[in-house]
Design a protein around this motif. Structure first.
Motif, PDB file in Angstrom:
ATOM      1  N   GLN A 175     -46.263  -3.066  -5.046  1.00  0.00           N
ATOM      2  CA  GLN A 175     -46.519  -4.444  -4.639  1.00  0.00           C
ATOM      3  C   GLN A 175     -46.288  -4.647  -3.153  1.00  0.00           C
ATOM      4  O   GLN A 175     -47.044  -5.362  -2.479  1.00  0.00           O
ATOM      5  CB  GLN A 175     -45.643  -5.397  -5.451  1.00  0.00           C
ATOM      6  CG  GLN A 175     -45.907  -5.350  -6.947  1.00  0.00           C
ATOM      7  CD  GLN A 175     -47.363  -5.619  -7.286  1.00  0.00           C
ATOM      8  OE1 GLN A 175     -47.937  -6.617  -6.857  1.00  0.00           O
ATOM      9  NE2 GLN A 175     -47.979  -4.719  -8.048  1.00  0.00           N
ATOM     10  N   SER A 176     -45.236  -4.045  -2.637  1.00  0.00           N
ATOM     11  CA  SER A 176     -44.963  -4.104  -1.205  1.00  0.00           C
ATOM     12  C   SER A 176     -44.142  -2.873  -0.817  1.00  0.00           C
ATOM     13  O   SER A 176     -43.433  -2.300  -1.646  1.00  0.00           O
ATOM     14  CB  SER A 176     -44.214  -5.389  -0.822  1.00  0.00           C
ATOM     15  OG  SER A 176     -42.927  -5.408  -1.405  1.00  0.00           O
ATOM     16  N   ALA A 177     -44.255  -2.488   0.450  1.00  0.00           N
ATOM     17  CA  ALA A 177     -43.570  -1.293   0.936  1.00  0.00           C
ATOM     18  C   ALA A 177     -43.256  -1.473   2.410  1.00  0.00           C
ATOM     19  O   ALA A 177     -43.878  -2.286   3.110  1.00  0.00           O
ATOM     20  CB  ALA A 177     -44.439  -0.050   0.737  1.00  0.00           C
ATOM     21  N   PRO A 226     -49.378  -9.671   4.920  1.00  0.00           N
ATOM     22  CA  PRO A 226     -47.933  -9.630   5.183  1.00  0.00           C
ATOM     23  C   PRO A 226     -47.092  -9.567   3.916  1.00  0.00           C
ATOM     24  O   PRO A 226     -45.959  -9.082   3.951  1.00  0.00           O
ATOM     25  CB  PRO A 226     -47.681 -10.926   5.970  1.00  0.00           C
ATOM     26  CG  PRO A 226     -48.843 -11.808   5.637  1.00  0.00           C
ATOM     27  CD  PRO A 226     -50.008 -10.891   5.441  1.00  0.00           C
ATOM     28  N   ASP A 227     -47.646 -10.041   2.798  1.00  0.00           N
ATOM     29  CA  ASP A 227     -46.915  -9.994   1.540  1.00  0.00           C
ATOM     30  C   ASP A 227     -46.777  -8.575   1.008  1.00  0.00           C
ATOM     31  O   ASP A 227     -45.943  -8.319   0.127  1.00  0.00           O
ATOM     32  CB  ASP A 227     -47.616 -10.851   0.491  1.00  0.00           C
ATOM     33  CG  ASP A 227     -49.051 -10.420   0.248  1.00  0.00           C
ATOM     34  OD1 ASP A 227     -49.796 -10.233   1.235  1.00  0.00           O
ATOM     35  OD2 ASP A 227     -49.441 -10.265  -0.923  1.00  0.00           O
ATOM     36  N   ARG A 228     -47.568  -7.635   1.536  1.00  0.00           N
ATOM     37  CA  ARG A 228     -47.510  -6.253   1.071  1.00  0.00           C
ATOM     38  C   ARG A 228     -46.570  -5.400   1.918  1.00  0.00           C
ATOM     39  O   ARG A 228     -46.352  -4.223   1.607  1.00  0.00           O
ATOM     40  CB  ARG A 228     -48.904  -5.609   1.098  1.00  0.00           C
ATOM     41  CG  ARG A 228     -50.013  -6.360   0.384  1.00  0.00           C
ATOM     42  CD  ARG A 228     -49.759  -6.528  -1.099  1.00  0.00           C
ATOM     43  NE  ARG A 228     -49.631  -5.287  -1.829  1.00  0.00           N
ATOM     44  CZ  ARG A 228     -50.655  -4.620  -2.367  1.00  0.00           C
ATOM     45  NH1 ARG A 228     -51.888  -5.080  -2.223  1.00  0.00           N
ATOM     46  NH2 ARG A 228     -50.443  -3.521  -3.074  1.00  0.00           N
ATOM     47  N   VAL A 229     -46.040  -5.976   3.000  1.00  0.00           N
ATOM     48  CA  VAL A 229     -45.252  -5.186   3.951  1.00  0.00           C
ATOM     49  C   VAL A 229     -43.841  -5.752   4.059  1.00  0.00           C
ATOM     50  O   VAL A 229     -43.645  -6.898   4.481  1.00  0.00           O
ATOM     51  CB  VAL A 229     -45.921  -5.172   5.344  1.00  0.00           C
ATOM     52  CG1 VAL A 229     -45.092  -4.339   6.321  1.00  0.00           C
ATOM     53  CG2 VAL A 229     -47.344  -4.625   5.240  1.00  0.00           C
ATOM     54  N   ASP A 230     -42.854  -4.948   3.682  1.00  0.00           N
ATOM     55  CA  ASP A 230     -41.453  -5.370   3.766  1.00  0.00           C
ATOM     56  C   ASP A 230     -40.940  -5.283   5.198  1.00  0.00           C
ATOM     57  O   ASP A 230     -40.367  -6.227   5.729  1.00  0.00           O
ATOM     58  CB  ASP A 230     -40.587  -4.502   2.854  1.00  0.00           C
ATOM     59  CG  ASP A 230     -40.934  -4.675   1.390  1.00  0.00           C
ATOM     60  OD1 ASP A 230     -41.353  -5.786   1.008  1.00  0.00           O
ATOM     61  OD2 ASP A 230     -40.815  -3.695   0.625  1.00  0.00           O
ATOM     62  N   LYS A 231     -41.123  -4.107   5.798  1.00  0.00           N
ATOM     63  CA  LYS A 231     -40.701  -3.880   7.180  1.00  0.00           C
ATOM     64  C   LYS A 231     -41.692  -2.939   7.850  1.00  0.00           C
ATOM     65  O   LYS A 231     -42.387  -2.173   7.175  1.00  0.00           O
ATOM     66  CB  LYS A 231     -39.286  -3.279   7.248  1.00  0.00           C
ATOM     67  CG  LYS A 231     -38.184  -4.230   6.788  1.00  0.00           C
ATOM     68  CD  LYS A 231     -36.804  -3.621   7.003  1.00  0.00           C
ATOM     69  CE  LYS A 231     -35.705  -4.603   6.577  1.00  0.00           C
ATOM     70  NZ  LYS A 231     -34.347  -4.055   6.833  1.00  0.00           N
ATOM     71  N   LEU A 232     -41.721  -3.012   9.183  1.00  0.00           N
ATOM     72  CA  LEU A 232     -42.603  -2.148   9.968  1.00  0.00           C
ATOM     73  C   LEU A 232     -41.786  -1.320  10.950  1.00  0.00           C
ATOM     74  O   LEU A 232     -40.903  -1.837  11.633  1.00  0.00           O
ATOM     75  CB  LEU A 232     -43.598  -2.991  10.771  1.00  0.00           C
ATOM     76  CG  LEU A 232     -44.867  -3.512  10.105  1.00  0.00           C
ATOM     77  CD1 LEU A 232     -45.607  -4.419  11.077  1.00  0.00           C
ATOM     78  CD2 LEU A 232     -45.753  -2.358   9.671  1.00  0.00           C
TER      79      LEU A 232
END
Length: 291
Positions: free
Chosen positions: A106-108, A128-134
């Motif tokens: 769901q997100s990473a 942005p809902d699919r990305v926890d941190k960059l």
């Protein structure tokens, strides 16, 4: 002495059967090869241009001790599909998004190097809902003058000739001049791992199509927009990066308010390789920290 295998000559299926270490998954009719290790919260490593999952060779195990780590080969690289398609951030963003969907992630957190950093930026901005941190590692995106070598390899005919020569010299020099700061670290095994996929037929055409598409450093507006996404972001850069100057890191930090910037000394464009221990510690600390 081993027989020299010509570049751009080996069938993908046969070469992958012989050397591919990971799994394969079909995404919209195109095959993606990926490495999967560890357990826990998902982290996706996205390599840069001219490389594949082996660019994370010094990071995979350290990160997998804390997280569920995936390292896919982007299309045109590694053991993934090669075909005449419109290469660019739109394509690679789609590949990673489909990859997340296919594995029910769901997100990473995304860790992107160079072109993979640009891909991470685009995915984070659009979803942005699919990305926890960059984590952006010597990331492409900021408008930048090309290094001399890149200009040479954009010349039709010249690049094809140089890359077809029956020698390791061209690719070894390229890695030492642009990617890896410590030339002594470029052992025979490391070189074979990093460049082995370029024996696969269609690789030269794919890499030159990507290079000549001229999309790497076209994300200034997207990076500024990403600053309003709220995604926790860390920027890591090699002080001696010969491809993307360290000044880009400071510009990127200014564009992304609240981002964290780490400059690694004695590191080139592949900072996660040159200073692997420091890189791994920084990333583990950042991914484990509160948002």
């Amino acid at each position: 002495m081993h027989r020299f295998v010509p570049w751009n000559s080996q069938p993908l299926e046969a070469w992958a059967e012989k050397y591919a270490e990971g799994r394969f998954i079909d995404l919209a009719g195109r095959r993606t090869h990926f490495i999967e290790r560890g357990r826990g919260r998902p982290v996706v490593l996205i390599h840069g241009f001219n490389l594949d999952h082996h660019s994370w060779i010094k990071n995979l195990d350290a990160l997998a001790a804390h997280f569920k780590v995936y390292a896919p080969d982007l299309w045109g690289h590694g053991y993934s599909t090669r075909e005449p398609i419109a290469y660019g951030y739109d394509l690679f963003e789609e590949q990673i998004r489909l990859f997340l969907d296919a594995l029910d992630i769901q997100s990473a957190s995304l860790i992107g190097h160079s072109m993979g950093g640009g891909t991470s930026i685009v995915l984070g901005l659009r979803h942005p809902d699919r990305v926890d941190k960059l984590v952006l590692v010597d990331a492409s995106g900021i408008p930048t003058r090309l290094p001399f070598q890149a200009k040479i390899f954009r010349l039709k005919g010249v690049a094809e000739f140089l890359l077809s020569l029956p020698t390791d010299r061209i690719r070894r020099m390229n890695l030492a001049d642009i990617w890896i700061h410590d030339r002594g670290a470029l052992t025979e095994d490391i070189y074979r791992n990093l460049m082995g996929f370029q024996k696969i037929e269609g690789t030269t055409q794919a890499l030159l199509a990507i290079l000549r598409a001229d999309f790497f450093n076209t994300l200034e507006a997207e990076i500024k927009a990403l600053g309003g996404s709220g995604i926790p972001t860390m920027i890591i850069w090699g002080r001696e990066d010969a491809a993307l100057p360290v000044g880009n890191a400071k510009t990127m930090k200014d564009f992304i308010p609240g981002s964290r910037l780490e400059i690694l000394e004695k590191a080139g464009h592949l900072a996660n390789f040159d200073q692997a221990d420091t890189f791994n510690e920084l990333v583990i600390d950042f991914l484990n920290s509160a948002a």
